[in-house]
Design a protein around this motif. Structure first.
Motif, PDB file in Angstrom:
ATOM      1  N   SER A  12       0.866  -1.301  -0.112  1.00 36.65           N
ATOM      2  CA  SER A  12      -0.084  -0.046   0.116  1.00 36.65           C
ATOM      3  C   SER A  12       0.867   1.348  -0.039  1.00 36.65           C
ATOM      4  O   SER A  12       0.529   2.161  -0.650  1.00 36.65           O
ATOM      5  N   LEU A  41       2.545   1.593  -3.470  1.00 39.54           N
ATOM      6  CA  LEU A  41       1.407   2.118  -4.533  1.00 39.54           C
ATOM      7  C   LEU A  41       1.071   3.527  -4.261  1.00 39.54           C
ATOM      8  O   LEU A  41       0.987   4.444  -5.370  1.00 39.54           O
ATOM      9  N   GLY A  42       1.066   3.892  -2.873  1.00 35.98           N
ATOM     10  CA  GLY A  42       0.782   5.244  -2.773  1.00 35.98           C
ATOM     11  C   GLY A  42       1.870   6.274  -3.154  1.00 35.98           C
ATOM     12  O   GLY A  42       1.644   7.522  -3.843  1.00 35.98           O
ATOM     13  N   ALA A  47       1.967   6.414  -7.118  1.00 39.96           N
ATOM     14  CA  ALA A  47       0.926   7.085  -7.447  1.00 39.96           C
ATOM     15  C   ALA A  47       1.401   8.596  -7.396  1.00 39.96           C
ATOM     16  O   ALA A  47       0.881   9.321  -8.513  1.00 39.96           O
ATOM     17  N   VAL A  81      -4.970   4.614   0.331  1.00 37.32           N
ATOM     18  CA  VAL A  81      -5.061   3.504  -0.008  1.00 37.32           C
ATOM     19  C   VAL A  81      -6.224   2.692   0.756  1.00 37.32           C
ATOM     20  O   VAL A  81      -5.836   2.572   2.326  1.00 37.32           O
ATOM     21  N   LEU A  83      -7.711   3.057  -4.573  1.00 45.16           N
ATOM     22  CA  LEU A  83      -6.397   4.214  -4.499  1.00 45.16           C
ATOM     23  C   LEU A  83      -6.982   5.619  -4.576  1.00 45.16           C
ATOM     24  O   LEU A  83      -7.946   5.815  -5.781  1.00 45.16           O
ATOM     25  N   CYS A  95      -2.003   0.266 -10.534  1.00 46.43           N
ATOM     26  CA  CYS A  95      -3.171  -0.373  -9.657  1.00 46.43           C
ATOM     27  C   CYS A  95      -3.493  -2.042  -9.878  1.00 46.43           C
ATOM     28  O   CYS A  95      -3.887  -2.489  -8.863  1.00 46.43           O
TER      29      CYS A  95
END
Length: 400
Positions: A79, A82-83, A86, A97, A166, A189
């Protein structure tokens, strides 16, 4: 054609047409048109080159992001990655997330915002990207935070449903999100959803491990006191060998569970009153095997469901008595047809049998145990795994 050649050709053509114009060999209007065409062509070429470079840079970032996210196996770190990626791809004030019913990453200042709950429900119910600005319309009537004027929500799809979301939030000076912003994020994603789903599988394994595994190991230990700690030692040696062989974190965890459960099938023999006295160790046969009960590998594999991550664990359990030359059981597999996890467990299992399980007067020191095992390389055991065992001999005392 590279840019230098293109510029040179443009200059030559310009000089040529200019010469014609000077000597009045072509009309001035035609000359102007030709010069304009050359200028447009050169400009267009450089514009395309610039766009191509930017596109390649974007693809490079996406590939790197997908790789970094995919190699993680724990939900909090997935997570977080990903953040962070992004925000790098699409500039925003904040990123959050949501995964499996809770906020896995993000600023609590925004997770408490009621508007985010409304947006979450919309994405979850519609399985679609949501782009929402301050004029959010009918689906959104909540007051916006003072420094936020735009929201972008992308579903993390698993089996056709939004298992997570997200969210990116923009402040006023950055402007509004547009649908095109989501295109750059869809790849990561998808990767994050797959990685988070794997992490969820691991949580199921952890639950199984804690609730059921120890009960089976305790049953074995109570029936055969001489085997106490055998599965745990085999698991530690197997993980050490696997790490030296380059297995990643996910593969090492699967290997560990398979090693811990490699003798689980003996539980069925215990229930039927088979075999021997407590602490008794069967005499080693010509294959140096300490487990003559040929049915226990498939019985042990049947304990786990044959799907997802469990299926990969089952392979290590089912095939750990296969032999490199094809003389093992239950299917007579040979060489690399035997899963690597099973080949590693076979080496770790035999090492523990020779150094710890054998009657005290027959136990071998690690150095001599490895020498005996080397005699079986290419016949019973994978030569590469045995060589690695020899290389880590000094580390074995610390873990066994």
């Amino acid at each position: 054609m590279n840019s230098k050649k293109m510029v040179l050709i443009g200059l030559v053509l310009t000089a040529f047409f200019s010469s014609l114009a000077v000597f009045e060999l072509i009309p001035g209007l035609l000359m102007a048109f030709l010069l304009l065409s050359v200028g447009i062509a050169v400009t267009y070429y450089f514009a395309l080159s610039r766009m191509r470079l930017e596109s390649l840079a974007g693809i490079s970032i996406l590939l790197k992001a997908a790789k970094e996210i995919g190699k993680e196996s724990k939900a909090p770190e997935i997570s977080r990655q990903l953040g962070l990626w992004a925000q790098r791809l699409v500039k925003s004030e904040a990123v959050l997330v949501w995964w499996q019913g809770e906020w896995a990453f993000g600023d609590e200042e925004f997770t408490a915002w009621p508007g985010l709950e409304t947006a979450r429900e919309w994405v979850k119910n519609n399985n679609e990207v949501l782009v929402l600005n301050q004029n959010g319309g009918e689906i959104f009537s909540h007051p916006w935070p003072s420094n936020i004027n735009s929201l972008l929500g992308l579903p993390l799809m698993v089996a056709g449903e939004a298992a997570g979301i997200l969210f990116l939030l923009n402040e006023s000076k950055r402007g509004y999100f547009v649908p095109q912003d989501s295109e750059a994020l869809e790849v990561i994603c998808q990767q994050a959803a797959a990685a988070l789903n794997k992490a969820r599988d691991y949580q199921e394994v952890e639950y199984f491990y804690k609730e059921i595994l120890f009960s089976m190991l305790n049953a074995l230990d109570s029936r055969f006191p001489g085997f106490t700690g055998h599965s745990q030692r085999v698991a530690r040696v197997a993980v050490l060998l696997g790490s030296k062989l380059g297995l990643d974190e996910e593969e090492l965890r699967i290997l560990e569970y398979a090693a811990l459960l490699h003798d689980a099938g003996k539980v069925f023999f215990l229930q039927e009153g088979l075999p021997g006295e407590a602490g008794e160790l069967e005499e080693m046969d010509k294959e140096l095997s300490v487990l003559p009960m040929e049915e226990h590998p498939p019985l042990g594999a049947q304990i786990l469901p044959d799907e997802g991550v469990f299926a990969r664990i089952c392979q290590g359990i089912l095939y750990h008595h296969e032999r490199y030359d094809g003389s093992g059981y239950p299917e007579g597999l040979s060489r690399t047809d035997i899963p690597l996890a099973a080949r590693i467990i076979a080496v770790a299992d035999l090492y523990d049998a020779l150094t710890r399980l054998a009657p005290e007067e027959e136990r071998l020191e690690p150095e001599f145990a490895i020498k005996e095992m080397k005699k079986t390389m290419g016949m019973l055991l994978d030569p590469l795994v045995v060589i690695v065992l020899e290389e880590v001999e000094r580390e074995l005392d610390e873990i066994t």
